[in-house]
Motif scaffolding. Sequence first.
Motif, PDB file in Angstrom:
ATOM      1  N   VAL A 162       1.348  -6.513  -5.883  1.00 43.51           N
ATOM      2  CA  VAL A 162       0.664  -5.266  -5.528  1.00 43.51           C
ATOM      3  C   VAL A 162       0.547  -5.201  -4.007  1.00 43.51           C
ATOM      4  O   VAL A 162       0.038  -6.117  -3.370  1.00 43.51           O
ATOM      5  CB  VAL A 162      -0.747  -5.192  -6.164  1.00 43.51           C
ATOM      6  CG1 VAL A 162      -1.476  -3.933  -5.721  1.00 43.51           C
ATOM      7  CG2 VAL A 162      -0.651  -5.270  -7.679  1.00 43.51           C
ATOM      8  N   LEU A 163       1.052  -4.109  -3.446  1.00 47.11           N
ATOM      9  CA  LEU A 163       1.006  -3.902  -2.000  1.00 47.11           C
ATOM     10  C   LEU A 163      -0.082  -2.903  -1.648  1.00 47.11           C
ATOM     11  O   LEU A 163      -0.287  -1.916  -2.360  1.00 47.11           O
ATOM     12  CB  LEU A 163       2.358  -3.388  -1.501  1.00 47.11           C
ATOM     13  CG  LEU A 163       3.546  -4.326  -1.703  1.00 47.11           C
ATOM     14  CD1 LEU A 163       4.846  -3.616  -1.344  1.00 47.11           C
ATOM     15  CD2 LEU A 163       3.376  -5.584  -0.872  1.00 47.11           C
ATOM     16  N   LEU A 164      -0.774  -3.162  -0.543  1.00 49.73           N
ATOM     17  CA  LEU A 164      -1.823  -2.274  -0.052  1.00 49.73           C
ATOM     18  C   LEU A 164      -1.375  -1.659   1.258  1.00 49.73           C
ATOM     19  O   LEU A 164      -0.763  -2.333   2.094  1.00 49.73           O
ATOM     20  CB  LEU A 164      -3.111  -3.061   0.203  1.00 49.73           C
ATOM     21  CG  LEU A 164      -3.896  -3.531  -1.010  1.00 49.73           C
ATOM     22  CD1 LEU A 164      -3.226  -4.720  -1.660  1.00 49.73           C
ATOM     23  CD2 LEU A 164      -5.290  -3.909  -0.576  1.00 49.73           C
ATOM     24  N   GLN A 165      -1.710  -0.389   1.413  1.00 49.88           N
ATOM     25  CA  GLN A 165      -1.387   0.315   2.649  1.00 49.88           C
ATOM     26  C   GLN A 165      -2.498   1.331   2.913  1.00 49.88           C
ATOM     27  O   GLN A 165      -2.943   2.018   1.988  1.00 49.88           O
ATOM     28  CB  GLN A 165      -0.037   1.015   2.504  1.00 49.88           C
ATOM     29  CG  GLN A 165       0.520   1.547   3.786  1.00 49.88           C
ATOM     30  CD  GLN A 165       1.990   1.914   3.635  1.00 49.88           C
ATOM     31  OE1 GLN A 165       2.506   2.046   2.531  1.00 49.88           O
ATOM     32  NE2 GLN A 165       2.668   2.088   4.751  1.00 49.88           N
ATOM     33  N   PRO A 166      -2.966   1.423   4.171  1.00 52.24           N
ATOM     34  CA  PRO A 166      -4.017   2.405   4.469  1.00 52.24           C
ATOM     35  C   PRO A 166      -3.451   3.820   4.404  1.00 52.24           C
ATOM     36  O   PRO A 166      -2.279   4.053   4.699  1.00 52.24           O
ATOM     37  CB  PRO A 166      -4.440   2.049   5.898  1.00 52.24           C
ATOM     38  CG  PRO A 166      -3.236   1.388   6.496  1.00 52.24           C
ATOM     39  CD  PRO A 166      -2.558   0.671   5.365  1.00 52.24           C
TER      40      PRO A 166
END
Length: 152
Positions: A92-96
């Motif tokens: 799972v990748l997080l990005q603002p």
Amino acid sequence: MNDDEMKANIFGSLFLVANRLQVLGDQIDAQVSTKQWLLLAVLLSCENQRCSLTELSKKIGSSRQNIKKMALILEKRGFLKLTRSDEDKRTVLLQPTQACLSHLKTREKNEIAFVESFFTGFDTEKLMVMQESISQWMKNLARMEDTYGEEE
């Protein structure tokens, strides 16, 4: 006070400082807690402002579950975008989001004032000693994690 008493005093005081700092920091912004702010700050320092849950948890020193819980809250508020990696669907990748970046910009002046107030009375020499001490603690913690850390 002897060395052992000073070490015990400093050790306990670290927790008191951290707790009080978190309580005060949480009052800066009703939408982003201090711990959520740290997650966002670390995420923004990642390459392309994109990072996996596992990478963030290692960088922050928190469990993957705690990072995921905060990330889901921030996603519901429109501050993060969570996606699956193209290379590994388990990641799972997080990005603002743009809303996150805009929101952080609005609190920038308050953050600067907060940090300046926290460091009132610290001259350059004290800051350098503090920075060296924290750096040594981080090295010690890394070594200790090898000894005391949980098996994965």
